[in-house]
Scaffold this motif. Structure first.
Motif, PDB file in Angstrom:
ATOM      1  N   VAL A   1     -11.053  -6.407  -3.996  1.00  0.00           N
ATOM      2  CA  VAL A   1     -11.487  -7.795  -3.834  1.00  0.00           C
ATOM      3  C   VAL A   1     -12.676  -8.056  -4.751  1.00  0.00           C
ATOM      4  CG1 VAL A   1     -10.631  -8.071  -1.481  1.00  0.00           C
ATOM      5  CG2 VAL A   1     -12.929  -7.145  -1.834  1.00  0.00           C
ATOM      6  N   LEU A   2     -12.850  -9.315  -5.108  1.00  0.00           N
ATOM      7  CA  LEU A   2     -13.977  -9.727  -5.938  1.00  0.00           C
ATOM      8  C   LEU A   2     -14.841 -10.725  -5.174  1.00  0.00           C
ATOM      9  CD1 LEU A   2     -12.302 -10.283  -9.435  1.00  0.00           C
ATOM     10  CD2 LEU A   2     -13.456  -8.241  -8.571  1.00  0.00           C
ATOM     11  N   PRO A   3     -16.160 -10.706  -5.412  1.00  0.00           N
ATOM     12  CA  PRO A   3     -17.073 -11.589  -4.682  1.00  0.00           C
ATOM     13  C   PRO A   3     -17.003 -13.029  -5.161  1.00  0.00           C
ATOM     14  CG  PRO A   3     -18.287 -10.341  -6.313  1.00  0.00           C
ATOM     15  CD  PRO A   3     -16.880  -9.812  -6.348  1.00  0.00           C
ATOM     16  N   VAL A   4     -17.165 -13.940  -4.205  1.00  0.00           N
ATOM     17  CA  VAL A   4     -17.152 -15.371  -4.493  1.00  0.00           C
ATOM     18  C   VAL A   4     -18.356 -16.008  -3.809  1.00  0.00           C
ATOM     19  CG1 VAL A   4     -15.874 -17.538  -4.301  1.00  0.00           C
ATOM     20  CG2 VAL A   4     -14.629 -15.376  -4.585  1.00  0.00           C
ATOM     21  N   VAL A   5     -19.158 -16.749  -4.552  1.00  0.00           N
ATOM     22  CA  VAL A   5     -20.269 -17.517  -3.964  1.00  0.00           C
ATOM     23  C   VAL A   5     -19.687 -18.800  -3.383  1.00  0.00           C
ATOM     24  CG1 VAL A   5     -22.414 -18.749  -4.426  1.00  0.00           C
ATOM     25  CG2 VAL A   5     -21.954 -16.558  -5.568  1.00  0.00           C
TER      26      VAL A   5
ATOM     27  N   CYS B   1     -33.328   1.313  -3.365  1.00  0.00           N
ATOM     28  CA  CYS B   1     -33.671  -0.103  -3.431  1.00  0.00           C
ATOM     29  C   CYS B   1     -33.103  -0.697  -4.729  1.00  0.00           C
ATOM     30  CB  CYS B   1     -35.184  -0.299  -3.385  1.00  0.00           C
ATOM     31  SG  CYS B   1     -35.901   0.104  -1.788  1.00  0.00           S
ATOM     32  N   ARG B   2     -32.674  -1.946  -4.617  1.00  0.00           N
ATOM     33  CA  ARG B   2     -32.001  -2.632  -5.718  1.00  0.00           C
ATOM     34  C   ARG B   2     -32.685  -3.961  -5.993  1.00  0.00           C
ATOM     35  NH1 ARG B   2     -28.835  -7.009  -4.874  1.00  0.00           N
ATOM     36  NH2 ARG B   2     -27.354  -7.596  -6.515  1.00  0.00           N
ATOM     37  N   LEU B   3     -32.782  -4.315  -7.263  1.00  0.00           N
ATOM     38  CA  LEU B   3     -33.276  -5.640  -7.651  1.00  0.00           C
ATOM     39  C   LEU B   3     -32.113  -6.431  -8.216  1.00  0.00           C
ATOM     40  CD1 LEU B   3     -35.772  -7.509  -8.065  1.00  0.00           C
ATOM     41  CD2 LEU B   3     -35.850  -6.622 -10.416  1.00  0.00           C
ATOM     42  N   GLY B   4     -31.784  -7.543  -7.550  1.00  0.00           N
ATOM     43  CA  GLY B   4     -30.712  -8.406  -8.011  1.00  0.00           C
ATOM     44  C   GLY B   4     -31.243  -9.558  -8.832  1.00  0.00           C
ATOM     45  N   TYR B   5     -30.530 -10.663  -8.782  1.00  0.00           N
ATOM     46  CA  TYR B   5     -30.860 -11.808  -9.630  1.00  0.00           C
ATOM     47  C   TYR B   5     -31.711 -12.859  -8.918  1.00  0.00           C
ATOM     48  CZ  TYR B   5     -27.306  -9.716 -12.587  1.00  0.00           C
ATOM     49  OH  TYR B   5     -26.588  -8.837 -13.358  1.00  0.00           O
ATOM     50  N   GLY B   6     -32.007 -12.636  -7.647  1.00  0.00           N
ATOM     51  CA  GLY B   6     -32.897 -13.538  -6.943  1.00  0.00           C
ATOM     52  C   GLY B   6     -32.232 -14.456  -5.952  1.00  0.00           C
ATOM     53  N   GLY B   7     -30.904 -14.464  -5.900  1.00  0.00           N
ATOM     54  CA  GLY B   7     -30.210 -15.342  -4.971  1.00  0.00           C
ATOM     55  C   GLY B   7     -30.055 -14.770  -3.571  1.00  0.00           C
ATOM     56  N   GLY B   8     -30.196 -13.460  -3.431  1.00  0.00           N
ATOM     57  CA  GLY B   8     -30.091 -12.826  -2.127  1.00  0.00           C
ATOM     58  C   GLY B   8     -28.679 -12.716  -1.580  1.00  0.00           C
ATOM     59  N   PHE B   9     -27.676 -12.924  -2.424  1.00  0.00           N
ATOM     60  CA  PHE B   9     -26.297 -12.953  -1.918  1.00  0.00           C
ATOM     61  C   PHE B   9     -25.847 -11.600  -1.381  1.00  0.00           C
ATOM     62  CE2 PHE B   9     -26.295 -16.554  -4.948  1.00  0.00           C
ATOM     63  CZ  PHE B   9     -25.895 -17.553  -4.079  1.00  0.00           C
ATOM     64  N   TYR B  10     -26.113 -10.536  -2.114  1.00  0.00           N
ATOM     65  CA  TYR B  10     -25.681  -9.221  -1.634  1.00  0.00           C
ATOM     66  C   TYR B  10     -26.492  -8.770  -0.426  1.00  0.00           C
ATOM     67  CZ  TYR B  10     -22.158  -8.190  -5.145  1.00  0.00           C
ATOM     68  OH  TYR B  10     -21.000  -8.197  -5.896  1.00  0.00           O
ATOM     69  N   ASP B  11     -27.771  -9.119  -0.356  1.00  0.00           N
ATOM     70  CA  ASP B  11     -28.561  -8.768   0.817  1.00  0.00           C
ATOM     71  C   ASP B  11     -27.998  -9.434   2.069  1.00  0.00           C
ATOM     72  OD1 ASP B  11     -30.495  -7.129  -0.509  1.00  0.00           O
ATOM     73  OD2 ASP B  11     -31.442  -8.944  -1.280  1.00  0.00           O
ATOM     74  N   ARG B  12     -27.688 -10.710   1.993  1.00  0.00           N
ATOM     75  CA  ARG B  12     -27.104 -11.408   3.146  1.00  0.00           C
ATOM     76  C   ARG B  12     -25.736 -10.835   3.499  1.00  0.00           C
ATOM     77  NH1 ARG B  12     -28.810 -15.629  -0.148  1.00  0.00           N
ATOM     78  NH2 ARG B  12     -30.796 -16.549   0.486  1.00  0.00           N
TER      79      ARG B  12
ATOM     80  N   ALA C   1     -27.523 -19.585  -0.325  1.00  0.00           N
ATOM     81  CA  ALA C   1     -28.111 -18.973   0.873  1.00  0.00           C
ATOM     82  C   ALA C   1     -27.074 -18.599   1.915  1.00  0.00           C
ATOM     83  CB  ALA C   1     -29.175 -19.895   1.474  1.00  0.00           C
ATOM     84  N   ALA C   2     -25.893 -18.199   1.480  1.00  0.00           N
ATOM     85  CA  ALA C   2     -24.837 -17.769   2.398  1.00  0.00           C
ATOM     86  C   ALA C   2     -24.287 -16.433   1.929  1.00  0.00           C
ATOM     87  CB  ALA C   2     -23.717 -18.808   2.456  1.00  0.00           C
ATOM     88  N   PRO C   3     -23.724 -15.624   2.836  1.00  0.00           N
ATOM     89  CA  PRO C   3     -23.075 -14.386   2.401  1.00  0.00           C
ATOM     90  C   PRO C   3     -21.902 -14.677   1.477  1.00  0.00           C
ATOM     91  CG  PRO C   3     -23.449 -14.378   4.788  1.00  0.00           C
ATOM     92  CD  PRO C   3     -23.729 -15.772   4.306  1.00  0.00           C
ATOM     93  N   LEU C   4     -21.555 -13.696   0.686  1.00  0.00           N
ATOM     94  CA  LEU C   4     -20.409 -13.804  -0.201  1.00  0.00           C
ATOM     95  C   LEU C   4     -19.104 -13.733   0.576  1.00  0.00           C
ATOM     96  CD1 LEU C   4     -21.711 -11.232  -2.832  1.00  0.00           C
ATOM     97  CD2 LEU C   4     -21.510 -13.698  -3.232  1.00  0.00           C
ATOM     98  N   LYS C   5     -18.068 -14.323   0.030  1.00  0.00           N
ATOM     99  CA  LYS C   5     -16.701 -14.105   0.475  1.00  0.00           C
ATOM    100  C   LYS C   5     -16.022 -13.212  -0.564  1.00  0.00           C
ATOM    101  CE  LYS C   5     -16.741 -16.841   4.117  1.00  0.00           C
ATOM    102  NZ  LYS C   5     -16.557 -16.305   5.501  1.00  0.00           N
ATOM    103  N   PHE C   6     -14.912 -12.588  -0.194  1.00  0.00           N
ATOM    104  CA  PHE C   6     -14.221 -11.679  -1.100  1.00  0.00           C
ATOM    105  C   PHE C   6     -12.735 -12.008  -1.135  1.00  0.00           C
ATOM    106  CE2 PHE C   6     -18.057  -9.597   0.265  1.00  0.00           C
ATOM    107  CZ  PHE C   6     -18.544  -9.031  -0.901  1.00  0.00           C
ATOM    108  N   ARG C   7     -12.233 -12.256  -2.359  1.00  0.00           N
ATOM    109  CA  ARG C   7     -10.830 -12.609  -2.544  1.00  0.00           C
ATOM    110  C   ARG C   7     -10.072 -11.469  -3.223  1.00  0.00           C
ATOM    111  NH1 ARG C   7     -11.850 -18.605  -5.051  1.00  0.00           N
ATOM    112  NH2 ARG C   7     -12.784 -19.568  -3.195  1.00  0.00           N
ATOM    113  N   LEU C   8      -8.821 -11.310  -2.815  1.00  0.00           N
ATOM    114  CA  LEU C   8      -7.985 -10.222  -3.307  1.00  0.00           C
ATOM    115  C   LEU C   8      -7.731 -10.352  -4.804  1.00  0.00           C
ATOM    116  CD1 LEU C   8      -6.398  -7.742  -2.222  1.00  0.00           C
ATOM    117  CD2 LEU C   8      -4.415  -9.263  -2.033  1.00  0.00           C
TER     118      LEU C   8
END
Length: 203
Positions: free
Chosen positions: A84-88, A140-151, A92-99
């Motif tokens: 699956v691949l991540p979809v915004v 610990c990981r530094l992402g791009y600032g959106g917090g998507f993977y943390d959520r 400020a919401a968790p990611l969804k994942f599509r096949l």
């Protein structure tokens, strides 16, 4: 929204400075290693990573100078894993994942990346390959600032056992990533030079 404090402002400034520094280093590594790094991480992951409890694995479509996980995603798909691949879906919401599968149609998403079209089934991953800008030896990981993977990791870890494997060039390693209380740690880290497991990191 929480009020700004001197501590929060300092942490945000530290993260912004580190993002700028590491993005430049990642670009240099990508120019030198992009043709071989994808197959290197594929082979290292298949040799080292447990996958029996991960029927659904989240990859990502590489953006800009991110290390390319597509050789690994294709190999995992051939071994019977559902990829699956991540979809915004919104800010400020968790990611969804599509096949996804080799040759599946992709469309451009709001942040400029490519994702499966809206008709693709949505699944929850058991293991996530996580892109980033920087990482350290504590997971610990530094992402791009959106917090998507943390959520996303916070939500998934509240539901079931999942593994988060960071994927990056070795040049993106730093002595310490500035960490906030909401930042989710990685379970393992995969670079073109090897794979590292972190102890007690599912939080």
């Amino acid at each position: 929204m929480p009020a700004s404090t001197p501590l929060n402002d300092t942490l945000a400034a530290d993260k912004a400075a580190l993002r700028s520094e590491i993005e430049a280093k990642r670009g240099i590594a990508h120019n030198a290693l992009s043709e071989t790094a994808g197959t290197a991480i594929r082979d290292l992951f298949l040799d080292a990573a447990p996958r029996a409890d991960a029927p659904v694995i989240a990859g990502y479509w590489p953006f800009r100078t991110e290390i390319d996980p597509r050789p690994l995603m294709t190999a995992l798909h051939a071994l019977g894993h559902r990829i699956v691949l991540p979809v915004v879906v919104r800010k400020a919401a968790p990611l969804k994942f599509r096949l996804w599968g080799p040759g599946a149609p992709l469309v451009k998403a709001g942040l400029g990346g490519l994702v499966p079209d809206i008709g693709a089934p949505e699944l929850e991953p058991d293991l996530l390959l996580v892109p980033m800008l920087a990482f350290d030896d504590t997971g610990c990981r530094l992402g791009y600032g959106g917090g998507f993977y943390d959520r996303t990791l916070e939500q998934l870890r509240g539901l079931k056992s999942v593994r988060a494997v960071g994927v990056a060039y070795e040049a993106q390693r730093v002595p310490a990533v500035p960490r906030e209380a909401t930042d989710q740690r990685l379970d393992a880290m995969l670079t073109e030079t090897g794979m590292t497991e972190f102890e007690g990191s599912s939080a």
